[in-house]
Write a protein that holds these residues in place. Structure first.
Motif, PDB file in Angstrom:
ATOM      1  N   ALA A 129       0.380  -1.135   0.180  1.00  0.00           N
ATOM      2  CA  ALA A 129       0.151   0.261   0.059  1.00  0.00           C
ATOM      3  C   ALA A 129       1.011   0.964   0.024  1.00  0.00           C
ATOM      4  O   ALA A 129       1.325   1.044   0.690  1.00  0.00           O
ATOM      5  CB  ALA A 129      -1.037   0.226   1.421  1.00  0.00           C
ATOM      6  N   PRO A 130       0.332   2.054   0.095  1.00  0.00           N
ATOM      7  CA  PRO A 130       1.510   3.284   0.091  1.00  0.00           C
ATOM      8  C   PRO A 130       2.343   3.759   0.525  1.00  0.00           C
ATOM      9  O   PRO A 130       1.707   3.733   1.901  1.00  0.00           O
ATOM     10  CB  PRO A 130      -0.215   4.988  -0.389  1.00  0.00           C
ATOM     11  N   ASP A 131       3.217   4.220   1.004  1.00  0.00           N
ATOM     12  CA  ASP A 131       3.626   4.553   2.507  1.00  0.00           C
ATOM     13  C   ASP A 131       4.848   5.628   1.903  1.00  0.00           C
ATOM     14  O   ASP A 131       5.550   5.933   1.499  1.00  0.00           O
ATOM     15  CB  ASP A 131       4.650   3.370   3.063  1.00  0.00           C
ATOM     16  N   HIS A 132       5.922   6.079   3.257  1.00  0.00           N
ATOM     17  CA  HIS A 132       6.185   7.389   3.357  1.00  0.00           C
ATOM     18  C   HIS A 132       7.366   6.877   2.395  1.00  0.00           C
ATOM     19  O   HIS A 132       8.215   5.982   2.659  1.00  0.00           O
ATOM     20  CB  HIS A 132       6.032   7.980   4.615  1.00  0.00           C
ATOM     21  N   ARG A 133       8.745   7.747   1.728  1.00  0.00           N
ATOM     22  CA  ARG A 133       9.079   7.593   1.618  1.00  0.00           C
ATOM     23  C   ARG A 133      10.583   7.783   2.195  1.00  0.00           C
ATOM     24  O   ARG A 133      10.835   8.629   3.256  1.00  0.00           O
ATOM     25  CB  ARG A 133      10.017   8.439   0.575  1.00  0.00           C
ATOM     26  N   PRO A 134      11.087   6.733   3.395  1.00  0.00           N
ATOM     27  CA  PRO A 134      12.461   6.529   4.152  1.00  0.00           C
ATOM     28  C   PRO A 134      13.040   8.151   3.891  1.00  0.00           C
ATOM     29  O   PRO A 134      14.194   7.616   2.919  1.00  0.00           O
ATOM     30  CB  PRO A 134      13.156   5.236   4.813  1.00  0.00           C
ATOM     31  N   SER A 135      13.513   8.527   4.985  1.00  0.00           N
ATOM     32  CA  SER A 135      14.341   9.522   5.470  1.00  0.00           C
ATOM     33  C   SER A 135      16.094   8.908   4.847  1.00  0.00           C
ATOM     34  O   SER A 135      16.619  10.185   4.280  1.00  0.00           O
ATOM     35  CB  SER A 135      14.737  10.126   6.040  1.00  0.00           C
ATOM     36  N   SER A 136      16.330   7.285   5.066  1.00  0.00           N
ATOM     37  CA  SER A 136      17.086   6.966   4.869  1.00  0.00           C
ATOM     38  C   SER A 136      18.010   6.951   3.529  1.00  0.00           C
ATOM     39  O   SER A 136      19.136   7.328   3.087  1.00  0.00           O
ATOM     40  CB  SER A 136      17.560   5.806   5.358  1.00  0.00           C
ATOM     41  N   LEU A 137      17.307   7.069   2.549  1.00  0.00           N
ATOM     42  CA  LEU A 137      17.156   7.070   1.308  1.00  0.00           C
ATOM     43  C   LEU A 137      17.567   8.342   1.120  1.00  0.00           C
ATOM     44  O   LEU A 137      18.410   7.926  -0.558  1.00  0.00           O
ATOM     45  CB  LEU A 137      16.361   6.433  -0.115  1.00  0.00           C
ATOM     46  N   ARG A 138      18.011   9.404   1.407  1.00  0.00           N
ATOM     47  CA  ARG A 138      18.097  10.303   0.540  1.00  0.00           C
ATOM     48  C   ARG A 138      19.981  10.707   0.887  1.00  0.00           C
ATOM     49  O   ARG A 138      20.716  10.959   0.476  1.00  0.00           O
ATOM     50  CB  ARG A 138      17.790  11.960   1.960  1.00  0.00           C
ATOM     51  N   ARG A 139      20.155   9.132   1.448  1.00  0.00           N
ATOM     52  CA  ARG A 139      21.554   9.209   1.616  1.00  0.00           C
ATOM     53  C   ARG A 139      22.434   8.147   0.104  1.00  0.00           C
ATOM     54  O   ARG A 139      23.690   8.775  -0.418  1.00  0.00           O
ATOM     55  CB  ARG A 139      22.472   8.048   2.221  1.00  0.00           C
ATOM     56  N   GLY A 140      21.670   7.986  -1.100  1.00  0.00           N
ATOM     57  CA  GLY A 140      21.409   7.083  -2.134  1.00  0.00           C
ATOM     58  C   GLY A 140      22.438   6.099  -1.297  1.00  0.00           C
ATOM     59  O   GLY A 140      22.515   6.194  -0.861  1.00  0.00           O
ATOM     60  N   ARG A 141      22.230   5.538  -2.646  1.00  0.00           N
ATOM     61  CA  ARG A 141      23.130   3.954  -3.214  1.00  0.00           C
ATOM     62  C   ARG A 141      24.562   4.824  -3.627  1.00  0.00           C
ATOM     63  O   ARG A 141      25.439   5.235  -4.113  1.00  0.00           O
ATOM     64  CB  ARG A 141      22.684   3.449  -4.093  1.00  0.00           C
ATOM     65  N   ARG A 142      25.593   3.838  -2.555  1.00  0.00           N
ATOM     66  CA  ARG A 142      27.233   4.010  -2.614  1.00  0.00           C
ATOM     67  C   ARG A 142      27.343   3.858  -4.268  1.00  0.00           C
ATOM     68  O   ARG A 142      27.221   1.978  -4.074  1.00  0.00           O
ATOM     69  CB  ARG A 142      27.601   3.444  -1.484  1.00  0.00           C
ATOM     70  N   PRO A 143      28.313   3.869  -4.637  1.00  0.00           N
ATOM     71  CA  PRO A 143      28.545   3.786  -6.292  1.00  0.00           C
ATOM     72  C   PRO A 143      29.795   2.919  -5.454  1.00  0.00           C
ATOM     73  O   PRO A 143      30.494   2.405  -4.650  1.00  0.00           O
ATOM     74  CB  PRO A 143      29.484   5.173  -6.762  1.00  0.00           C
ATOM     75  N   LEU A 144      30.036   2.229  -6.833  1.00  0.00           N
ATOM     76  CA  LEU A 144      30.758   0.461  -7.364  1.00  0.00           C
ATOM     77  C   LEU A 144      32.097   1.444  -6.897  1.00  0.00           C
ATOM     78  O   LEU A 144      33.107   0.076  -6.121  1.00  0.00           O
ATOM     79  CB  LEU A 144      30.581   0.304  -8.076  1.00  0.00           C
ATOM     80  N   ALA A 145      32.772   2.549  -7.121  1.00  0.00           N
ATOM     81  CA  ALA A 145      34.212   2.949  -6.794  1.00  0.00           C
ATOM     82  C   ALA A 145      33.938   3.167  -5.866  1.00  0.00           C
ATOM     83  O   ALA A 145      35.718   3.156  -5.581  1.00  0.00           O
ATOM     84  CB  ALA A 145      34.231   4.478  -8.074  1.00  0.00           C
ATOM     85  N   GLN A 146      33.487   3.218  -5.142  1.00  0.00           N
ATOM     86  CA  GLN A 146      33.519   3.485  -3.789  1.00  0.00           C
ATOM     87  C   GLN A 146      33.499   2.281  -2.376  1.00  0.00           C
ATOM     88  O   GLN A 146      34.499   1.858  -1.863  1.00  0.00           O
ATOM     89  CB  GLN A 146      32.234   4.071  -2.895  1.00  0.00           C
ATOM     90  N   VAL A 147      33.232   1.091  -3.004  1.00  0.00           N
ATOM     91  CA  VAL A 147      33.645   0.050  -2.107  1.00  0.00           C
ATOM     92  C   VAL A 147      34.107  -1.680  -2.743  1.00  0.00           C
ATOM     93  O   VAL A 147      33.897  -2.237  -2.173  1.00  0.00           O
ATOM     94  CB  VAL A 147      31.908  -0.508  -2.033  1.00  0.00           C
ATOM     95  N   VAL A 148      34.112  -1.470  -4.242  1.00  0.00           N
ATOM     96  CA  VAL A 148      34.932  -2.337  -4.961  1.00  0.00           C
ATOM     97  C   VAL A 148      36.869  -1.505  -5.312  1.00  0.00           C
ATOM     98  O   VAL A 148      36.690  -0.935  -5.245  1.00  0.00           O
ATOM     99  CB  VAL A 148      34.185  -2.901  -5.917  1.00  0.00           C
ATOM    100  N   HIS A 149      36.978  -2.898  -4.316  1.00  0.00           N
ATOM    101  CA  HIS A 149      38.648  -3.012  -4.513  1.00  0.00           C
ATOM    102  C   HIS A 149      39.446  -3.957  -5.335  1.00  0.00           C
ATOM    103  O   HIS A 149      38.850  -4.772  -5.234  1.00  0.00           O
ATOM    104  CB  HIS A 149      39.249  -3.564  -2.831  1.00  0.00           C
ATOM    105  N   ARG A 150      39.679  -4.083  -7.200  1.00  0.00           N
ATOM    106  CA  ARG A 150      40.245  -4.973  -7.439  1.00  0.00           C
ATOM    107  C   ARG A 150      41.029  -4.801  -7.195  1.00  0.00           C
ATOM    108  O   ARG A 150      42.302  -4.063  -7.858  1.00  0.00           O
ATOM    109  CB  ARG A 150      39.849  -4.176  -9.192  1.00  0.00           C
ATOM    110  N   GLY A 151      41.885  -6.189  -7.430  1.00  0.00           N
ATOM    111  CA  GLY A 151      43.325  -6.728  -7.623  1.00  0.00           C
ATOM    112  C   GLY A 151      44.263  -6.671  -6.202  1.00  0.00           C
ATOM    113  O   GLY A 151      44.520  -7.277  -5.274  1.00  0.00           O
TER     114      GLY A 151
END
Length: 217
Positions: A192-214
């Motif tokens: 059912a319709p609900d409120h957008r959580p304020s946590s989503l304002r943080r945005g999804r962290r991009p791969l470049a910040q969380v992935v370490h290659r090699g």
């Protein structure tokens, strides 16, 4: 639905249509998919408490709900409570509308016993051998499969925690053995319709910040 679409659409749904129960065949599909989760040594040290009856769901919320009235905004006025009270009141109202609650429970003893068998050989059953508590990890995998299945079936779902101080009341209310530990609970229903959580304002962290290659960095 394409798997990539299921993953992209998965979100925590916190409000449900109380007039649309989850069909029994979909309840079974959620559970059938949950037990397809991987588990160390194929220990399968999990169990699932399924609550579909209104009285059982009400008992769940009574047993696991906040013990302190101020958590729902009914107690002493503080800056934190003034901010959180309305949110938690709205959250609880929406979550209580879910027609299905599944509580995934982890059984540590199943893993310790499995790894004491001849093909593993940890006969001392020493928990310190485990780098992380896989009984919680694997039961979490099972919960995630339920979340994804819900999306695929046009349902909404939310994984949420049971407060530590309320676990005893939960065990007593439902007769849960002491060897099984709830890792949280999953509410399921038609969104059912609900409120957008304020946590989503943080945005999804991009791969470049969380992935370490090699190597790291």
């Amino acid at each position: 639905m394409e798997f990539s679409a299921v993953v992209r659409r998965r979100r925590m749904v916190r409000n449900y249509d109380p007039d649309r129960p989850v069909p029994p065949e979909l309840v079974e599909r959620l559970l059938e998919h949950a037990v397809r989760a991987p588990s160390a040594g194929f220990s399968q040290g999990w169990a699932f408490l399924v609550l579909t009856e209104p009285a059982d769901r009400e008992l769940f919320w009574t047993a696991t709900g906040p013990a302190r009235p101020e958590v729902l905004g009914g107690g002493p006025s503080t800056t934190e409570n003034d901010k959180r009270g309305p949110f938690l009141t709205r959250w609880l109202a929406g979550m209580r509308r879910a027609p299905l609650i599944v509580v995934p429970l982890a059984d540590r003893s199943a893993y310790l016993e499995r790894y004491a068998e001849p093909d593993k050989g940890w006969t001392e059953r020493d928990e310190s051998r485990w780098p992380v508590p896989y009984w919680y990890v694997d039961t979490g995998f099972a919960a995630l499969l339920m979340l994804l299945t819900a999306v695929d079936e046009g349902l909404g779902a939310c994984f949420f925690g049971i407060p530590g101080e309320r676990v005893g009341a939960f065990r007593e209310a439902f007769g849960v053995p002491g060897s099984f530990t709830p890792i949280g609970a999953v509410s399921v229903g038609y969104p059912a319709p609900d409120h957008r959580p304020s946590s989503l304002r943080r945005g999804r962290r991009p791969l470049a910040q969380v992935v370490h290659r090699g190597r790291w960095g």
